[in-house]
Design an enzyme around this catalytic site. Structure first.
Site, PDB file in Angstrom:
ATOM      1  N   GLU A  77       1.111  -1.418   0.239  1.00 23.92           N
ATOM      2  CA  GLU A  77       0.139   0.179  -0.051  1.00 23.92           C
ATOM      3  C   GLU A  77       0.852   1.276   0.139  1.00 23.92           C
ATOM      4  O   GLU A  77       0.194   2.199  -0.171  1.00 23.92           O
ATOM      5  CB  GLU A  77      -1.044   0.179   1.458  1.00 23.92           C
ATOM      6  CG  GLU A  77      -2.047  -1.396   1.718  1.00 23.92           C
ATOM      7  CD  GLU A  77      -2.864  -0.779   0.029  1.00 23.92           C
ATOM      8  OE1 GLU A  77      -2.943  -0.389  -0.429  1.00 23.92           O
ATOM      9  OE2 GLU A  77      -4.050  -1.889  -0.381  1.00 23.92           O
ATOM     10  N   LYS A  78       2.285   1.227   0.047  1.00 27.13           N
ATOM     11  CA  LYS A  78       3.113   2.040   0.424  1.00 27.13           C
ATOM     12  C   LYS A  78       3.228   2.905  -0.418  1.00 27.13           C
ATOM     13  O   LYS A  78       3.885   3.963  -0.707  1.00 27.13           O
ATOM     14  CB  LYS A  78       4.043   2.272   1.847  1.00 27.13           C
ATOM     15  CG  LYS A  78       3.408   1.838   3.146  1.00 27.13           C
ATOM     16  CD  LYS A  78       4.770   1.410   4.059  1.00 27.13           C
ATOM     17  CE  LYS A  78       4.181   1.375   5.317  1.00 27.13           C
ATOM     18  NZ  LYS A  78       5.121   0.910   6.126  1.00 27.13           N
ATOM     19  N   ALA A  79       3.949   1.930  -1.372  1.00 31.68           N
ATOM     20  CA  ALA A  79       3.875   2.312  -2.972  1.00 31.68           C
ATOM     21  C   ALA A  79       3.683   3.198  -3.971  1.00 31.68           C
ATOM     22  O   ALA A  79       2.189   3.316  -3.817  1.00 31.68           O
ATOM     23  CB  ALA A  79       4.404   0.901  -4.280  1.00 31.68           C
ATOM     24  N   PRO A  80       4.246   4.182  -4.428  1.00 26.07           N
ATOM     25  CA  PRO A  80       2.860   5.533  -5.110  1.00 26.07           C
ATOM     26  C   PRO A  80       1.791   5.213  -6.322  1.00 26.07           C
ATOM     27  O   PRO A  80       1.823   5.851  -6.263  1.00 26.07           O
ATOM     28  CB  PRO A  80       4.728   6.107  -5.733  1.00 26.07           C
ATOM     29  CG  PRO A  80       5.569   4.977  -6.045  1.00 26.07           C
ATOM     30  CD  PRO A  80       5.685   3.984  -4.365  1.00 26.07           C
ATOM     31  N   ASP A 191      14.236   4.005 -11.632  1.00 27.61           N
ATOM     32  CA  ASP A 191      15.122   3.419  -9.852  1.00 27.61           C
ATOM     33  C   ASP A 191      14.914   2.126 -10.322  1.00 27.61           C
ATOM     34  O   ASP A 191      14.378   1.072  -9.994  1.00 27.61           O
ATOM     35  CB  ASP A 191      13.041   3.391  -9.482  1.00 27.61           C
ATOM     36  CG  ASP A 191      13.892   3.366  -7.931  1.00 27.61           C
ATOM     37  OD1 ASP A 191      14.845   3.417  -7.475  1.00 27.61           O
ATOM     38  OD2 ASP A 191      12.108   3.696  -7.519  1.00 27.61           O
TER      39      ASP A 191
END
Length: 503
Positions: A77-80, A191
């Site tokens: 959930e933290k991924a952009p 990235d």
């Protein structure tokens, strides 16, 4: 198999956003003219669909409404931008990257970027097969890689660590992927890290195509810890080809150490000649010191502070290629994963002439059988009232009649047009027309459309063997051989049941 009403996926007109899309060089097998052939450096497996635009509703359906259970990006959930796995109605597995709202406000800009990446086709890439621009939604669709990421196998393994020879293979394959992309005019990769390296069904490492596109129009691309970010990116916020080399160096460090070591710390160890301290202890000494020394030196060159002092991609490939020491051992063996499933060579039930023709992919024989069968299997699928015998009805039947003549005379494009006129009116539903149009689509090299029609025939007549047989042929044309064999066996079972007793 899944049924009624919807198409496999909606391929709308990319010209809406990309005026040159009809000139793109992707063939029906998904290979490009530029580097996609079966050469030593650039072959791709058959069956990659051509790049296209998907509808949001079909991607929503494929991912079970973007269920959290379908999230495959390890950052969660933290991924952009989240990545989901999904399955289209034609049974193809896909990976879907869903961007945050308004990361790309301009749909034309997003579509242009996606089409640029979509032209690439290479066996070292997890290739991009489509995109979606729908309202504020921006999504990318790629081949699904079922055997996790390099990060999972290096940092979070459960059964075994990656052996040294496999680590060398990963480094070469990713260097080859980057070299191909650069040669094809896409030198920037955003990235690059161990989460961007994926393993396909054979256990071969592939580079995710998602990194070939920026995370947003402003190109704020590095989401990893700043300690791993190229120094020039910290200075000016721009990714350059030399930045990609730096990031490749951090992946080499991961492969050497089995840990995520900040480049500055690793360089201190290399300068202090502490190479053995750098190596992954889980390898238990099972590696060549000479080979490791070459890789350490290459990583050191990639991580130089000044971009101009870093090697180019050709140097990476030429340095890593001679180190490959188990070229004949399949990747799945070295990775310790099960052997990929192969389609059964023969079906489990005896086949009728139709079944044998489908197994042989003999479209001429299938055509002869469908001509001879005519419409006898349509009995009872329509109950028309007297009021429905209108002029429209007569026109519709006339269109079908013209389609039948064209079908008999092997004018398959005309048959498709006539049968489509009949189907589009919608007053009368004929499984035979769907089956015939399915074969016409196969003969016109449109297997996705053929599979759609065969599925619609099944919707009209749920236990009709011919509908299943036509699905089997279409699936085989799409290189989905195990699914095709299962469908062929299911069709044979229905035919056997029919011969024993009833329709």
């Amino acid at each position: 198999m899944g049924c009624c009403g919807s198409s496999l996926f909606t391929e709308t007109h990319p010209e809406k956003y990309h005026p040159h899309s009809r000139h793109n060089n992707l063939s029906s097998t998904g290979e490009s003219d530029a580097g996609g052939g079966a050469t030593a450096g650039g072959g791709v497996a058959g069956g990659i669909p051509p790049f296209s635009e998907f509808s949001f509703s079909d991607l929503k359906s494929a991912t079970n409404n973007f269920s959290s259970d379908y999230i495959v990006s390890e950052s969660g959930e933290k991924a952009p931008n989240l990545v989901y796995k999904g399955r289209l109605q034609n049974r193809r597995w896909i990976a879907v990257k869903k961007f945050t709202k308004m990361a790309w406000p301009d749909p034309k800009q997003f579509a242009e970027e996606a089409w640029g990446v979509g032209k690439l086709r290479h066996r070292r890439l997890a290739n991009l097969i489509g995109y979606c621009c729908d309202g504020d939604e921006r999504l990318l669709v790629a081949e699904y890689m079922p055997n996790d990421t390099l990060a999972k196998h290096l940092f979070h393994w459960e059964n075994q660590t990656i052996e040294w020879s496999m680590r060398l293979r990963v480094s070469l394959y990713i260097a080859e992927a980057l070299d191909y992309c650069s040669t094809e005019g896409r030198p920037l990769y955003h990235d690059l890290n161990a989460y961007r390296v994926l393993f396909d069904e054979d256990g071969d490492p592939r580079l995710s195509c998602f990194g070939l596109m920026k995370n947003s129009r402003d190109g704020k691309s590095y989401s990893t810890n700043l300690a791993y970010t190229p120094p020039e990116y910290l200075r000016n916020g721009r990714v350059t080809p030399e930045s990609v080399i730096f990031s490749f160096g951090t992946v080499l460090l991961d492969l050497l150490s089995g840990k995520h070591i900040p480049p500055s710390h690793a360089l201190d160890m290399i300068r202090g000649k502490n190479i053995l301290l750098l190596m992954d202890s889980h390898l238990e000494g099972n590696f060549s010191t000479e080979e490791a020394t070459v890789v350490v030196e290459l990583a050191s060159q990639c991580l130089q502070y000044e971009p101009r002092e870093r090697p180019n991609l050709k140097k990476l490939v030429s340095t890593l290629a001679p180190l490959q020491n188990k070229p004949d051992v399949p990747s799945y063996v070295m990775l310790g994963i099960p052997k990929p499933e192969e389609a059964p060579p023969t079906p489990q039930r005896p086949l009728s002439p139709m079944g044998e023709a489908c197994q042989r992919m003999d479209l001429t024989a299938i055509h002869q059988i469908l001509v001879m069968t005519h419409y006898r299997d349509d009995e009872g699928t329509n109950e028309l009232s007297f009021q429905e015998w209108t002029q429209q009805m007569r026109d519709m039947l006339e269109a079908r009649k013209r389609g039948d003549f064209a079908f008999r005379d092997k004018d398959f494009k005309t048959a498709i047009d006539c049968y489509s006129q009949f189907i589009d009116v919608g007053t009368m539903i004929s499984p035979t027309v769907y089956a015939r149009r399915s074969l016409c689509n196969l003969l016109c090299d449109q297997p996705d459309a053929a599979l759609r029609d065969a599925m619609q025939a099944q919707c009209v007549y749920a236990d009709w063997p011919t509908a299943f047989y036509m699905q089997a042929v279409a699936l085989a044309k799409l290189e989905m051989h195990k699914d095709a064999a299962d469908m062929l066996n299911e069709a044979a079972g229905l035919e056997e049941k029919r011969q024993r007793g009833g329709r």
